[in-house]
Design an enzyme around this catalytic site. Structure first.
Site, PDB file in Angstrom:
ATOM      1  N   GLY A  29     -12.015 -76.191  89.960  1.00 37.59           N
ATOM      2  CA  GLY A  29     -10.852 -75.913  90.823  1.00 37.59           C
ATOM      3  C   GLY A  29     -10.058 -74.687  90.417  1.00 37.59           C
ATOM      4  N   ARG A 283     -10.064 -78.865 102.874  1.00 38.51           N
ATOM      5  CA  ARG A 283     -10.121 -80.308 102.691  1.00 38.51           C
ATOM      6  C   ARG A 283      -9.818 -80.917 104.045  1.00 38.51           C
ATOM      7  NH1 ARG A 283      -6.340 -82.413 100.760  1.00 38.51           N
ATOM      8  NH2 ARG A 283      -4.988 -80.628 100.403  1.00 38.51           N
ATOM      9  N   LYS A 288      -4.211 -78.910 107.641  1.00 36.19           N
ATOM     10  CA  LYS A 288      -5.081 -77.732 107.720  1.00 36.19           C
ATOM     11  C   LYS A 288      -5.398 -77.339 109.161  1.00 36.19           C
ATOM     12  CE  LYS A 288      -5.622 -77.598 103.151  1.00 36.19           C
ATOM     13  NZ  LYS A 288      -5.218 -76.497 102.279  1.00 36.19           N
ATOM     14  N   ASP A 508      44.842 -74.366  81.784  1.00 37.82           N
ATOM     15  CA  ASP A 508      44.746 -74.516  83.242  1.00 37.82           C
ATOM     16  C   ASP A 508      44.494 -75.999  83.526  1.00 37.82           C
ATOM     17  OD1 ASP A 508      44.094 -73.989  86.027  1.00 37.82           O
ATOM     18  OD2 ASP A 508      42.006 -74.179  85.431  1.00 37.82           O
TER      19      ASP A 508
END
Ligand code: GDG
Length: 735
Positions: A29, A283, A288, A508
């Site tokens: 892959g 795939r 797709k 503050d």
């Protein structure tokens, strides 16, 4: 420098069991190849699931598996069938995958799957914690493991963690439908660097972070939990050399060495020399757009009937996630469409579609790439799409046309392809026509540019770039650390504090001593704060002032009975030791009649914003508005006000999600300096979080200790990360 730890759902090796033995075979892959330069020798470890569930691993082979994996620098996370079902097939592939690809109607929101997803992410995180050291660099991959970064960061705050998402990150409008959206975002923010394929995904992510978590985002940096998280895009490339070399070898191959598939492709070409092959490889996934492509093919054959018997569509659909219902339905739909179109158009000598539903060996992939005149890839949504890049890499003679969906991440880098909208059949049919008729010269000139880019920004470069950015992020941090009020620095300051004869402290209030509240009137002091302020008040030789932009009435109610020293409305009023407020500055307020209606018109048009009216100033608050919209309106208001006040002695203060209009001769710096001038102070301290406090930081003398709360640009000498830390710091003045 430590090791590199890579984590992905699947390991880069596959386990094969046979004859009572086990073998680990490297996978081919894209990710496994891409990480080669990162995952090498003994310097790295890859942690992931082996692909076999606990139930599938024969007991007697279990010890051998670890050994086989270790030979490939890998270590497995054990998962039971139930865990794989809930975590992988469930939450990952039935919730996140469809949602992130904009298939909202396919997304399931099941609490049980989410719980399994969390538990499995925990398992991965524990595996990392067990097997990595403090100096290791950790790179987590993809949507299955989005909670892992935070889980690791919580246990090991100094670790360097990268995350890369391989799929799209959807727009806020889609993402916000997820019931566990905050958890997912916080999970990802455990990383120091978050990578996406494209700028759009990055932009969507940042927008969700701002809107859902309401965090401060500055360009591509997020301020979260006293850390800076960097977000960037890294478009993943391919192993260019591998594909182009395979294509060159393929071209030189003798007839007898050719595959069966190649022979069939050749014989078709020989029988019809002017015929064209269209190729699609994906795939079998609904993202797709395979079914749409088939419909578009039918449309094309009807629009341009002259190409009947002249073109052939080769579809390689690789089986995927076949136990998720939508994938089974898709398989059925594609089978039927192929059958119907072939039935409708086939002749004795021609079948328009060749359909393969299987995975093919790499060599066959090269057969297909090199034999196809046109690659036609039309995902409806795709993180990147590497097939498009691989096709171009195999075109060694630079012929061939790529038709690519605009919805694929790769389209951003492949402008020279014919880009189409996968839903526009008319445009697709015309693109196919154009591709068939494109002169060779033009094909070559387009592919030349594409190849040059793909060869340069290959997958190795991608992985190295990401790692470099992650290392830079780690190295950048010390720059912050040097200015952060560290324990050492604090000790030095305390020494000076104790040695001083007369001390002056300016504190503050909102965003410094206490957090912000949607309704400012409700952000009153809690008990712990009162206790601390009481102690500060009674310190010997120390004058402590709360210095705030707030109105005097609120502070009269909250603090006069406690006898604190206070300066309010940025310096207009002063109260000491419980006496009523007196004017410190003489200021006019006739301008308010002119400005108030302007602010009101902005309130009307900006949902969530409101006006706070003080004695000598008007403040427009926009903390509760949509962050982008609020910012846009603030810019607009700033322009409108500046043109209005040109002749008045007024100033506009852009605070933390608030714009305040007041007389120019009033600010906290001026007020602080007046107090400073009253005595021989030899230790001065000022702390605050917003823009209005910058006046103090600027105007107080150089030796003053000035501290900003939060990591923003500041004139203060030091910064501190949170209100909690402010309180800790002040408590050290007391003890
Ligand atoms: C995800 C994102 C993103 C395909 N069929 C065969 C085969 N392949 C190889 C291709 C290519 C890979 O599989 C497919 O990669 P894609 O990028 O096209 O798609 P996803 O699998 O959906 O991957 C995607 C990617 O992650 C990387 O970040 O680009 O957007 O969805 O390399 O060559 N290989 C072999 N036989 C096949 O039959 N040997």
């Amino acid at each position: 420098m430590g090791k590199t730890i890579i984590i992905s759902n699947r390991l880069p090796v596959q386990l094969q069991i046979g004859n009572g033995d086990i073998h680990a075979v490297p996978s081919v892959g894209g990710l496994a190849t891409g990480m080669k330069s990162v995952h090498k020798g003994g310097e790295s470890l890859w942690i992931g699931w082996s692909g076999l569930t606990d139930e599938e691993i024969p007991g007697e082979l279990a010890p051998k598996i670890d050994k086989a994996l270790a030979e490939h620098g890998s270590s497995k996370v054990n998962l039971s069938q139930e865990e794989v079902d809930g975590f992988y097939f469930g939450f990952s592939n039935r919730t996140i995958w469809p949602l992130f690809h904009y298939f909202m109607e396919y997304s399931e929101f099941k609490l049980t799957s989410w719980n399994t997803y969390k538990a499995v992410n925990r398992k991965f995180a524990d595996a990392i914690l067990e097997q990595s050291g403090p100096d290791d660099i950790i790179w987590v991959h993809d949507y299955q493991l989005m909670l892992v970064p935070q889980m690791v960061k919580a246990e090991r705050p100094d670790s360097s963690i990268g995350f890369f998402l391989h799929i799209p990150f959807p727009s806020y409008e889609i993402f916000r439908t997820l019931p566990w959206r905050e958890e997912i975002l916080k999970g990802l923010l455990g990383a120091d660097l978050i990578g996406f394929h494209t700028y759009d995904y990055e932009r969507h992510f940042l927008s969700s972070v701002r809107r859902l978590l309401r965090l401060e985002v500055s360009f591509n940096e997020i301020y979260f939990d006293d850390r800076v998280v960097k977000v960037d895009s890294f478009p993943m490339g391919i192993d260019y050399q591998k594909f182009s070399q395979a294509a060159r070898d393929h071209a030189k191959m003798s007839k007898k060495d050719q595959s069966e598939l190649q022979r069939r492709l050749n014989s078709h070409k020989e029988s019809a020399p002017d015929a064209r092959f269209f190729l699609s490889i994906d795939r079998l996934d609904y993202t797709k757009g395979i079914a749409k492509r088939l419909n578009a093919f039918e449309y094309f054959l009807n629009k341009y009937p002259q190409y009947k018997e002249k073109v052939r569509l080769i579809i390689l659909a690789v089986p995927s996630r076949s136990n998720v219902p939508q994938y089974q339905l898709l398989k059925k739909e594609v089978d039927e469409l192929v059958g119907r179109i072939n039935g409708e158009f086939s002749t004795v000598s021609w079948t328009p579609i060749w359909y393969f539903y299987r995975s093919m060996p790499f060599e066959n992939l090269i057969d297909l790439y090199t034999s196809s005149d046109i690659a036609w890839l039309t995902p409806i949504r795709d993180g990147m799409n590497l097939v498009a890049k691989e096709y171009i890499a195999t075109r060694t003679d630079q012929t061939g046309v790529l038709i690519l969906s605009e919805m694929a991440g790769s389209a951003y880098e492949m402008n020279e392809a014919l880009l189409i909208n996968p839903n526009n059949f008319e445009q697709i049919a015309d693109a196919l026509y154009k591709a068939i008729n494109m002169p060779e010269e033009e094909q070559k000139s387009r592919n030349k540019i594409l190849q040059k880019r793909l060869a340069r920004y290959n997958v190795e470069k991608w992985a190295n770039d990401f790692m470099q950015a992650l290392t830079d992020q780690r190295e950048k941090d010390p720059a912050y650390v040097t200015r952060r009020l560290s324990v050492d620095l604090m000790n030095t300051i305390l020494r000076d504090y104790r040695a001083a004869k007369k001390r002056l402290l300016f504190l503050d209030y909102d965003g410094t001593l206490t957090g912000f509240h949607n309704d400012p009137q409700k952000a009153g002091p809690d008990e712990a704060l009162i206790e601390m302020l009481d102690k500060l008040k009674s310190l010997e030789n120390t004058d402590t002032f709360i210095i705030s932009g707030r109105d005097k009435d609120t502070f009269t109610r909250w603090f006069v009975p406690r006898k604190y020293n206070m300066i309010v409305e940025h310096g207009v009023w002063i109260s000491r030791g419980g006496e009523a407020f007196k004017q410190l500055e003489n200021v006019k307020k006739d301008w308010m009649e002119k400005i108030r209606p302007v602010l009101e018109s902005f309130v009307d048009r900006t949902p969530g914003s409101f006006i706070e009216e003080k004695n000598y100033s008007l403040a427009w608050h926009y903390r509760q508005t949509d962050p982008d919209f609020g910012q846009k309106r603030a810019t607009e208001l700033d322009t409108v006000l500046r043109s209005l006040i040109a002749n008045d002695d007024l100033s506009i203060l852009n605070g933390n999600k608030v714009m305040e209009i007041k007389s120019s001769n009033v600010n906290k710096g001026r007020a602080a300096m007046r107090i400073f001038a009253e005595d021989d102070y030899d230790f001065v301290f000022a702390i605050g979080d917003d823009w209005t406090d910058e006046f103090m930081f600027q105007e107080l003398p150089d030796q003053a200790v000035t501290v900003k709360v939060g990591r923003q640009k500041t004139q203060a000498k030091y910064y501190i990360d949170s209100i909690k830390n402010v309180r800790e710091l002040l408590s050290r003045f007391i003890n």
